[in-house]
Write a protein that holds these residues in place. Structure first.
Motif, PDB file in Angstrom:
ATOM      1  N   PRO A  78      21.756 100.405  74.948  1.00  0.00           N
ATOM      2  CA  PRO A  78      23.492 100.137  74.729  1.00  0.00           C
ATOM      3  C   PRO A  78      23.299  99.275  73.368  1.00  0.00           C
ATOM      4  O   PRO A  78      22.669  98.774  73.008  1.00  0.00           O
ATOM      5  N   GLY A  79      24.251  99.651  72.534  1.00  0.00           N
ATOM      6  CA  GLY A  79      24.461  98.903  71.169  1.00  0.00           C
ATOM      7  C   GLY A  79      25.233  97.788  71.185  1.00  0.00           C
ATOM      8  O   GLY A  79      26.230  97.791  72.086  1.00  0.00           O
ATOM      9  N   HIS A  80      25.020  96.642  70.470  1.00  0.00           N
ATOM     10  CA  HIS A  80      25.678  95.268  70.645  1.00  0.00           C
ATOM     11  C   HIS A  80      26.098  95.006  69.175  1.00  0.00           C
ATOM     12  O   HIS A  80      26.576  93.962  69.083  1.00  0.00           O
ATOM     13  N   GLY A  81      25.745  95.975  68.136  1.00  0.00           N
ATOM     14  CA  GLY A  81      25.999  95.613  66.886  1.00  0.00           C
ATOM     15  C   GLY A  81      26.440  96.767  66.161  1.00  0.00           C
ATOM     16  O   GLY A  81      26.785  98.105  66.465  1.00  0.00           O
ATOM     17  N   TRP A  82      26.585  96.582  64.829  1.00  0.00           N
ATOM     18  CA  TRP A  82      27.208  97.645  63.960  1.00  0.00           C
ATOM     19  C   TRP A  82      26.200  97.852  62.678  1.00  0.00           C
ATOM     20  O   TRP A  82      25.794  97.008  62.231  1.00  0.00           O
ATOM     21  N   TRP A  83      26.237  99.186  62.153  1.00  0.00           N
ATOM     22  CA  TRP A  83      25.560  99.225  60.859  1.00  0.00           C
ATOM     23  C   TRP A  83      26.374 100.036  59.674  1.00  0.00           C
ATOM     24  O   TRP A  83      26.982 101.049  60.337  1.00  0.00           O
ATOM     25  N   ASP A  84      26.523  99.395  58.666  1.00  0.00           N
ATOM     26  CA  ASP A  84      27.776  99.876  57.795  1.00  0.00           C
ATOM     27  C   ASP A  84      26.991 101.257  57.058  1.00  0.00           C
ATOM     28  O   ASP A  84      26.279 101.186  56.148  1.00  0.00           O
ATOM     29  N   VAL A  85      27.254 102.528  57.754  1.00  0.00           N
ATOM     30  CA  VAL A  85      27.072 103.833  57.109  1.00  0.00           C
ATOM     31  C   VAL A  85      28.385 104.479  56.782  1.00  0.00           C
ATOM     32  O   VAL A  85      28.879 104.932  57.584  1.00  0.00           O
ATOM     33  N   PRO A  86      28.733 104.687  55.308  1.00  0.00           N
ATOM     34  CA  PRO A  86      30.164 105.145  55.141  1.00  0.00           C
ATOM     35  C   PRO A  86      30.460 106.518  55.760  1.00  0.00           C
ATOM     36  O   PRO A  86      29.233 107.356  55.520  1.00  0.00           O
ATOM     37  N   VAL A  87      31.424 106.678  56.243  1.00  0.00           N
ATOM     38  CA  VAL A  87      31.946 108.038  56.572  1.00  0.00           C
ATOM     39  C   VAL A  87      32.796 108.695  55.725  1.00  0.00           C
ATOM     40  O   VAL A  87      33.833 108.140  55.168  1.00  0.00           O
ATOM     41  N   SER A  88      32.808 110.015  55.459  1.00  0.00           N
ATOM     42  CA  SER A  88      33.630 110.684  54.590  1.00  0.00           C
ATOM     43  C   SER A  88      35.055 110.253  54.803  1.00  0.00           C
ATOM     44  O   SER A  88      35.548 110.460  55.890  1.00  0.00           O
ATOM     45  N   GLN A  89      35.849 109.769  53.749  1.00  0.00           N
ATOM     46  CA  GLN A  89      37.221 109.652  53.926  1.00  0.00           C
ATOM     47  C   GLN A  89      38.108 110.707  54.158  1.00  0.00           C
ATOM     48  O   GLN A  89      39.220 110.376  54.721  1.00  0.00           O
ATOM     49  N   THR A  90      37.741 111.915  53.806  1.00  0.00           N
ATOM     50  CA  THR A  90      38.572 113.059  53.890  1.00  0.00           C
ATOM     51  C   THR A  90      37.607 114.005  54.491  1.00  0.00           C
ATOM     52  O   THR A  90      36.412 114.410  54.133  1.00  0.00           O
ATOM     53  N   SER A  91      38.007 114.993  55.538  1.00  0.00           N
ATOM     54  CA  SER A  91      37.112 115.956  56.011  1.00  0.00           C
ATOM     55  C   SER A  91      38.067 117.054  56.335  1.00  0.00           C
ATOM     56  O   SER A  91      39.148 117.014  57.169  1.00  0.00           O
ATOM     57  N   ALA A  92      37.504 118.251  56.694  1.00  0.00           N
ATOM     58  CA  ALA A  92      37.932 119.608  57.431  1.00  0.00           C
ATOM     59  C   ALA A  92      37.408 119.375  58.752  1.00  0.00           C
ATOM     60  O   ALA A  92      38.099 120.358  59.696  1.00  0.00           O
ATOM     61  N   LEU A  93      36.664 118.625  59.131  1.00  0.00           N
ATOM     62  CA  LEU A  93      35.947 118.400  60.477  1.00  0.00           C
ATOM     63  C   LEU A  93      36.821 117.861  61.344  1.00  0.00           C
ATOM     64  O   LEU A  93      36.824 116.381  61.012  1.00  0.00           O
ATOM     65  N   ASP A  94      37.191 117.939  62.584  1.00  0.00           N
ATOM     66  CA  ASP A  94      37.850 117.046  63.507  1.00  0.00           C
ATOM     67  C   ASP A  94      36.930 115.736  63.708  1.00  0.00           C
ATOM     68  O   ASP A  94      37.006 114.737  63.923  1.00  0.00           O
ATOM     69  N   SER A  95      35.634 115.987  63.857  1.00  0.00           N
ATOM     70  CA  SER A  95      34.318 115.096  64.228  1.00  0.00           C
ATOM     71  C   SER A  95      34.453 114.180  63.188  1.00  0.00           C
ATOM     72  O   SER A  95      34.191 112.961  63.632  1.00  0.00           O
ATOM     73  N   THR A  96      34.478 114.403  62.010  1.00  0.00           N
ATOM     74  CA  THR A  96      34.208 113.371  60.832  1.00  0.00           C
ATOM     75  C   THR A  96      35.586 112.632  60.749  1.00  0.00           C
ATOM     76  O   THR A  96      35.399 111.586  60.604  1.00  0.00           O
ATOM     77  N   ARG A  97      36.498 113.369  60.951  1.00  0.00           N
ATOM     78  CA  ARG A  97      37.656 112.457  61.012  1.00  0.00           C
ATOM     79  C   ARG A  97      38.009 111.471  61.978  1.00  0.00           C
ATOM     80  O   ARG A  97      38.227 110.226  61.625  1.00  0.00           O
ATOM     81  N   ALA A  98      37.695 111.576  63.132  1.00  0.00           N
ATOM     82  CA  ALA A  98      37.588 111.022  64.387  1.00  0.00           C
ATOM     83  C   ALA A  98      36.669 109.614  64.032  1.00  0.00           C
ATOM     84  O   ALA A  98      36.812 108.413  64.367  1.00  0.00           O
ATOM     85  N   ALA A  99      35.394 109.950  63.315  1.00  0.00           N
ATOM     86  CA  ALA A  99      34.244 108.943  63.130  1.00  0.00           C
ATOM     87  C   ALA A  99      34.688 108.116  62.148  1.00  0.00           C
ATOM     88  O   ALA A  99      34.682 107.078  62.049  1.00  0.00           O
ATOM     89  N   TYR A 100      35.812 108.593  61.178  1.00  0.00           N
ATOM     90  CA  TYR A 100      36.174 107.681  60.032  1.00  0.00           C
ATOM     91  C   TYR A 100      37.232 106.607  60.501  1.00  0.00           C
ATOM     92  O   TYR A 100      37.197 105.646  60.217  1.00  0.00           O
ATOM     93  N   ASP A 101      37.984 107.033  61.533  1.00  0.00           N
ATOM     94  CA  ASP A 101      38.766 106.071  62.233  1.00  0.00           C
ATOM     95  C   ASP A 101      38.187 105.094  62.836  1.00  0.00           C
ATOM     96  O   ASP A 101      38.512 103.792  62.755  1.00  0.00           O
ATOM     97  N   THR A 102      37.041 105.442  63.518  1.00  0.00           N
ATOM     98  CA  THR A 102      36.016 104.272  64.021  1.00  0.00           C
ATOM     99  C   THR A 102      35.519 103.552  63.185  1.00  0.00           C
ATOM    100  O   THR A 102      35.438 102.275  63.256  1.00  0.00           O
ATOM    101  N   TYR A 103      35.045 104.161  62.126  1.00  0.00           N
ATOM    102  CA  TYR A 103      34.291 103.325  61.003  1.00  0.00           C
ATOM    103  C   TYR A 103      35.552 102.431  60.126  1.00  0.00           C
ATOM    104  O   TYR A 103      35.236 101.110  59.996  1.00  0.00           O
TER     105      TYR A 103
END
Length: 625
Positions: free
Chosen positions: A589-614
């Motif tokens: 299980p994860g107990h920390g975070w790693w900063d890997v930037p996510v695309s700020q705009t995307s046509a993919l639902d999966s990327t948009r959801a990931a950006y919100d988490t980021y």
């Protein structure tokens, strides 16, 4: 002045054979040997000099044949790491691609602050035959060669364009190799004609030289300032890095932790400085850190960093130290690291610095309630580890189960080597190291292909230890040819080859960032989708290892793996234990975070959801000022 006529290469070999390092009264060869692959750029220079030295015994400098230039640098770096940076191999390569193959190894050495002497062959200094085979022509200048790329990744670089230039260049190279603050890759570029050119050398150049590796003493006022901050701490935490190991500070660190009750978290380079089962040991910290270490980091009001450079994995991209008023005290031999995070710097050797702090805090320790809190967090961490080790996953075992079995079958002195993929994260949480040399994970450059070559260097550095290379199929495919070197040198190394038919770490990261594991699996290209998501490729890595001269054992279950490991331990030659695991985990299980930037705009639902988490995680990221 007495002189002797030698070629530049012969002079360099004779010089290197007479260099020694010393620390705490113990001397050792500084340059124990030379790794090399010969081509037209060095075969008649360094190659001839090494042959002449061996035949005439005029210089004791053994030669070792590698199969890849990058691999031989990795082997040299692993050797230096095992020897606490007090010894450093030299590496010679031919002009052009032979030399530039060493660049990745040079970057790895410098990033990890580990010494290695690189001797890339260069173009003709006289330019009599320009352009020669493999020469880069640059319209901007006639003195540019591909070896200039070493400048960015070397702690010292020089081009020896005349024989007499070797004298100051060689002495400067030894100075940097033996400086714990400045050490890393040292590069002496050697034009092929200069290597073979004769010169009348002063005999005194070849005298026995001992380079003293000192222990910088902490300043009393700095110790007092650091001790004052620690005395005011309610929830202090120690972060032990590689400097705690290289300085031999393990005993002092354990005694200090026991006396004060300050819990000790570790980085990859610092793991084992305090045994995993020590009551103050709370495990790895940061992006892939343990539950206990990261919980304590979030609460810590004073952090004592010892020999750490605070990489983003250590700080969880500047999110793991959650107390808004956290203060840092950094004990480090390098001022660069000592002042990070606006810390109170204590610039000194780690062992001497710890002893000085111990003396300044003789009548102080943490509150008993904090000791109890630490014990509670450690107990919860052990439960998490045991769940990972006994996942009972199927049909293929989880990688964590293999690590659990490996933990059980190896003794405390066995060296486990890894560098990249999903394994470093699993290892930082789960590996139970009791010896400071037992955990050999290269995670400063995290270079795929390091593992097998590093197994060569680690075994050469300490033949008395069992050396276990833990490598995934992705890293194995990058660089496995040094298995042949293990065989030719008669080295017994165990290689645990974990095959999951893809890049498990990057695949999981890709999925978490909304990129759907694109391009991370070893598959045929699908005729309909056009993507690499068809059937699994029929790659037989075990057969490949066998073709390189290793014995191979197969395991399909955790129990079979345990049995295979016992056979490998009893073997007398390099043995590969091949096991397949589930590409999809489960991982710890994860107990920390790693900063890997996510695309700020995307046509993919999966990327948009990931950006919100980021974006949510970014809110807790800050500079420690």
């Amino acid at each position: 002045m007495e002189t002797i006529r030698l070629t530049t290469a012969q002079a360099l070999v004779r010089f290197l054979a007479n260099q020694y390092s010393e620390r705490d009264g113990q001397e050792q060869r500084l340059i124990p040997g030379v790794w090399g692959i010969f081509g037209h750029g060095n075969v008649a220079g360094i190659g001839q000099a090494l042959l002449q030295a061996a035949v005439t015994q005029e210089a004791d400098l053994p030669y070792y044949l590698a199969r890849n230039e990058q691999g031989m640098v990795h082997a040299a770096v692993a050797y230096a790491k095992m020897r606490d940076r007090l010894e450093a191999f030299a590496c010679t390569a031919s002009t052009g691609p032979g030399s530039t193959n060493m660049i990745t190894g040079a970057a790895l050495a410098t990033t990890n602050r580990l010494p290695v002497l690189l001797l890339p062959s260069d173009m003709f200094a006289t330019r009599a035959a320009d352009p020669v085979l493999q020469q880069l022509e640059d319209s901007r200048g006639g003195d540019v060669t591909v070896n200039d790329t070493f400048r960015a990744v070397s702690k010292y670089f020089d081009r020896v364009s005349r024989p007499e230039q070797l004298i100051p260049a060689a002495l400067a190279a030894m100075r940097v190799l033996t400086d714990p603050v400045e050490t890393g890759a040292v590069t002496l570029a050697l034009p092929q004609d200069v290597q073979a050119e004769a010169y009348d050398w002063p005999v005194s150049f070849f005298r026995r030289r001992v380079w003293h590796v000192g222990r910088p003493v902490p300043e009393n006022a700095a110790v007092e300032r650091a001790a004052r901050l620690l005395r005011g701490a309610r929830k202090p935490l120690i972060v032990a890095g590689g400097g705690a190991v290289y300085s031999g500070a393990e005993t002092a660190l354990r005694a200090f932790a026991e006396a004060t009750g300050i819990p000790v978290a570790d980085t990859h380079a610092g793991k084992g400085a305090v045994p995993w089962d020590h009551p103050c040991a709370v495990g790895g910290i940061g992006s892939t850190g343990s539950y206990a270490a990261n919980e304590l980091a979030r609460e810590a009001d004073v952090v004592l960093g010892i020999g750490t450079r605070y990489s983003d994995f250590t700080t969880a991209s500047h999110t793991v130290f959650g107390n808004p008023d956290v203060t840092f005290v950094n004990l480090n031999v390098a001022r660069l690291d000592a002042v990070k995070h606006s810390a109170e710097p204590l610039v000194a050797d780690a062992r001497l610095g710890i002893q000085a702090l111990d003396g300044a805090l003789t009548d102080w320790e943490v509150d008993p309630g904090y000791r109890g809190h630490t014990r509670h967090l450690i107990a919860r961490t052990r439960e998490i580890e045991d769940q990972c080790f006994n996942a009972d996953h199927g049909p293929l075992p989880a990688q964590t189960e293999i690590l659990g079995a490996l933990n059980d079958v190896l003794d405390d002195r066995a060296v486990v080597i890894n560098a990249a993929g999903s394994m470093p994260g699993d290892l930082q949480q789960l590996w139970r190291a009791r010896d400071p040399k037992a955990y050999h994970v290269e995670y400063a450059y995290s270079c795929m292909g390091y593992e097998v070559a590093a197994g060569v260097g680690a075994k050469m550095a300490d033949p008395s230890r069992e050396v276990v290379v833990l490598v995934g199929d992705g890293s194995y495919l990058m660089m496995a040819q040094e298995i042949a070197t293990m065989v030719s040198e008669g080295l017994k190394v165990i290689i645990v080859l974990v095959q999951n038919h893809g890049f498990a770490s990057i695949g999981a990261l890709s999925e978490s960032l909304g990129s759907q594991r694109f391009g991370t699996k070893y598959r045929f290209r699908d005729g309909d989708s056009g993507l690499l998501d068809g059937d699994v490729l029929p790659v037989d890595l075990a057969a490949n290892a066998s073709s390189l001269g290793a014995d191979v054992l197969h395991a399909t279950t955790v129990d079979e793996f345990r049995t295979a490991m016992e056979k490998a331990k009893a073997a007398h030659r390099t043995t590969v234990v091949h096991v397949e695991t589930d590409l999809y985990g489960p991982n710890p299980p994860g107990h920390g975070w790693w900063d890997v930037p996510v695309s700020q705009t995307s046509a993919l639902d999966s990327t948009r959801a990931a950006y919100d988490t980021y974006a949510t995680h970014k809110q807790s990221q800050r500079h420690y000022l």
